[in-house]
Motif scaffolding. Structure first.
Motif, PDB file in Angstrom:
ATOM      1  N   GLY A 162      10.699  54.307  14.357  1.00  0.00           N
ATOM      2  CA  GLY A 162      11.347  56.129  14.411  1.00  0.00           C
ATOM      3  C   GLY A 162      12.608  56.109  13.663  1.00  0.00           C
ATOM      4  O   GLY A 162      13.906  55.167  14.237  1.00  0.00           O
ATOM      5  N   PRO A 163      13.121  57.445  14.178  1.00  0.00           N
ATOM      6  CA  PRO A 163      14.339  58.504  13.908  1.00  0.00           C
ATOM      7  C   PRO A 163      15.379  57.396  14.609  1.00  0.00           C
ATOM      8  O   PRO A 163      15.686  58.874  15.655  1.00  0.00           O
ATOM      9  N   VAL A 164      15.536  56.522  15.532  1.00  0.00           N
ATOM     10  CA  VAL A 164      16.533  55.922  16.782  1.00  0.00           C
ATOM     11  C   VAL A 164      17.684  55.766  16.156  1.00  0.00           C
ATOM     12  O   VAL A 164      17.902  54.816  15.392  1.00  0.00           O
ATOM     13  N   GLY A 165      18.558  57.193  16.547  1.00  0.00           N
ATOM     14  CA  GLY A 165      20.016  56.126  16.220  1.00  0.00           C
ATOM     15  C   GLY A 165      20.533  56.769  15.293  1.00  0.00           C
ATOM     16  O   GLY A 165      19.644  57.333  14.279  1.00  0.00           O
ATOM     17  N   ASP A 166      21.466  55.939  14.426  1.00  0.00           N
ATOM     18  CA  ASP A 166      22.161  55.987  13.163  1.00  0.00           C
ATOM     19  C   ASP A 166      21.488  54.870  12.355  1.00  0.00           C
ATOM     20  O   ASP A 166      21.580  55.196  10.580  1.00  0.00           O
ATOM     21  N   GLU A 167      20.750  53.353  12.709  1.00  0.00           N
ATOM     22  CA  GLU A 167      20.331  52.849  12.408  1.00  0.00           C
ATOM     23  C   GLU A 167      19.453  52.274  13.181  1.00  0.00           C
ATOM     24  O   GLU A 167      19.734  52.158  15.479  1.00  0.00           O
TER      25      GLU A 167
END
Length: 217
Positions: free
Chosen positions: A142-147
């Protein structure tokens, strides 16, 4: 592989504890986009007992200044590639008695967002991406962090599960290394939750807030 992951994580955290380091704050620096964390902020960003309900702390959150010893631990690649312009290294470790699972959280804090970004692929492709075993598969967290990246594998005589995640949040690189002696001890949802907690706490620290994210929300 899974128990080696656990022992490796515990060894890191134990080494940090033996070093007697825990945290006086040191001046950080901004780069216009993301703030470089202090040693105290790295320690606070690591999940602690309050952030991990249902888990038992095996090694308390600890942060140390990056030196030759810790570069070789955090970046065990030729020339310690990936640790350029790194400032601090932190770790904490937990176990879950109900499902025989363990998790180690790791942070490397850099002096700029560019340094963390440049180190990302070097460390994932050169070391951490291989920590879940040769036949590990990638999966989304999922949308964890910038990468972010994640791999889930099995190994050992009984197919014990193990997983590794890596994420970048601003000026930091973050890892979770999870293992279990029970085949059903960990799953993708649990790994996502663990990676998310660490990333949220790192983001809170970079925003100048006291990290408060936990597994229970």
């Amino acid at each position: 592989m899974t128990m080696r992951n656990y022992r490796w994580g515990v060894a890191i955290a134990a080494a940090l504890l033996l070093a007697g380091c825990g945290g006086g704050a040191e001046s950080g620096s901004g780069n216009g986009k993301a703030v470089a964390l202090t040693k105290e902020q790295v320690r606070e960003a690591l999940p602690d007992g309050d952030a991990m309900p249902g888990w038992t702390e095996s090694a308390r959150p600890t942060a140390v200044g990056m030196d030759k010893l810790y570069r070789s631990t955090a970046c065990p690649i030729k020339g310690n590639a990936g640790c350029d312009n790194s400032r601090f290294f932190g770790a904490s470790t937990f176990r879950h008695d109900d499902n025989a699972a363990t998790v180690t959280f790791l942070i490397v804090a850099y002096d700029s967002e560019q340094a963390a970004r440049e180190a990302y692929d070097v460390l994932w492709e050169g070391y951490y991406g291989k920590r879940a075993g040769q036949r590990a598969r990638t999966f989304g967290i999922g949308p964890v962090g910038d990468e972010r990246d994640a791999r889930f594998g099995t190994s050992g005589f009984r197919g014990e599960p193990g997983a590794v995640t890596q994420a970048r949040v601003g000026t930091t690189l973050l890892w979770t290394e999870t293992a279990a002696t029970d085949k059903g001890g960990i799953d993708e949802d649990a790994i996502r939750d663990l990676a998310t907690v660490l990333a949220k706490r790192a983001r809170q620290a970079q925003n100048g807030d006291a990290p408060s994210a936990s597994l229970d929300g």
